[in-house]
Design a protein around this motif. Structure first.
Motif, mmCIF file in Angstrom:
data_model
loop_
_atom_site.group_PDB
_atom_site.id
_atom_site.type_symbol
_atom_site.label_atom_id
_atom_site.label_comp_id
_atom_site.label_asym_id
_atom_site.label_seq_id
_atom_site.Cartn_x
_atom_site.Cartn_y
_atom_site.Cartn_z
ATOM 1 N N MET A 43 0.869 -1.175 0.000
ATOM 2 C CA MET A 43 0.000 0.000 0.000
ATOM 3 C C MET A 43 0.905 1.223 0.000
ATOM 4 S SD MET A 43 -2.830 -1.161 2.840
ATOM 5 C CE MET A 43 -4.254 -0.314 2.151
ATOM 6 N N ARG A 102 -0.483 1.245 8.321
ATOM 7 C CA ARG A 102 -1.624 0.533 7.757
ATOM 8 C C ARG A 102 -2.311 -0.300 8.819
ATOM 9 N NH1 ARG A 102 0.424 -3.478 3.180
ATOM 10 N NH2 ARG A 102 -1.598 -4.483 3.465
ATOM 11 N N VAL A 108 -4.780 2.543 4.869
ATOM 12 C CA VAL A 108 -3.407 3.046 4.920
ATOM 13 C C VAL A 108 -3.474 4.538 5.226
ATOM 14 C CG1 VAL A 108 -3.306 3.426 2.416
ATOM 15 C CG2 VAL A 108 -1.176 3.179 3.732
ATOM 16 N N CYS A 113 -3.597 7.519 -3.202
ATOM 17 C CA CYS A 113 -3.430 6.237 -2.523
ATOM 18 C C CYS A 113 -3.332 5.141 -3.594
ATOM 19 C CB CYS A 113 -4.644 6.003 -1.624
ATOM 20 S SG CYS A 113 -4.793 4.365 -0.927
#
Length: 123
Positions: free
Chosen positions: A34, A71, A78, A95
């Motif tokens: 992420m 996260r 996240v 993101c």
């Protein structure tokens, strides 16, 4: 299929802080990496920070010591805590996740992006 919803952008003075959040949902089996990327006007999109499912992090040199990525695997979220913000941090922040998703009766790995959230730092 996969939705990424970002929040937390806004206008802040130099030296201030903001916290960005991103929630992933949809037909996700496993979320691997992420991260957050940003794109300033007239510039290419660049990496800000990434975090693996095991918690290993990577930061752009320009944000090391000021930004912290985290996260929550249970919630598939996240976050990016941004401190000591500078005018040069002004950008649209995106993101991104790498995830294994269900597609009909099978699954596949893909990279997914949010819509972006504006961060503006005034001097």
């Amino acid at each position: 299929q996969v939705q990424l919803v970002e929040s937390g952008g806004g206008l802040v003075q130099a030296g201030g802080s903001l916290r960005l959040s991103c929630a992933a949902s949809g037909s996700i089996l496993v979320t691997n990496a992420m991260g957050w990327y940003r794109q300033a006007p007239g510039k290419q999109r660049e990496l800000v920070a990434t975090i693996t499912s095991a918690g290993s992090t990577n930061y752009a040199d320009s944000v090391k010591g000021r930004f912290t990525i985290s996260r929550d695997n249970a919630k598939n979220t996240v976050n990016l805590q941004m401190n000591s913000l500078k005018p040069e941090d002004t950008a649209v922040y995106y993101c991104s996740i790498v995830a294994v998703v269900v597609i009909r009766s099978t699954h596949d790995v893909g990279t997914y992006w949010g819509q972006g959230t504006q961060v503006t730092v005034s001097s």
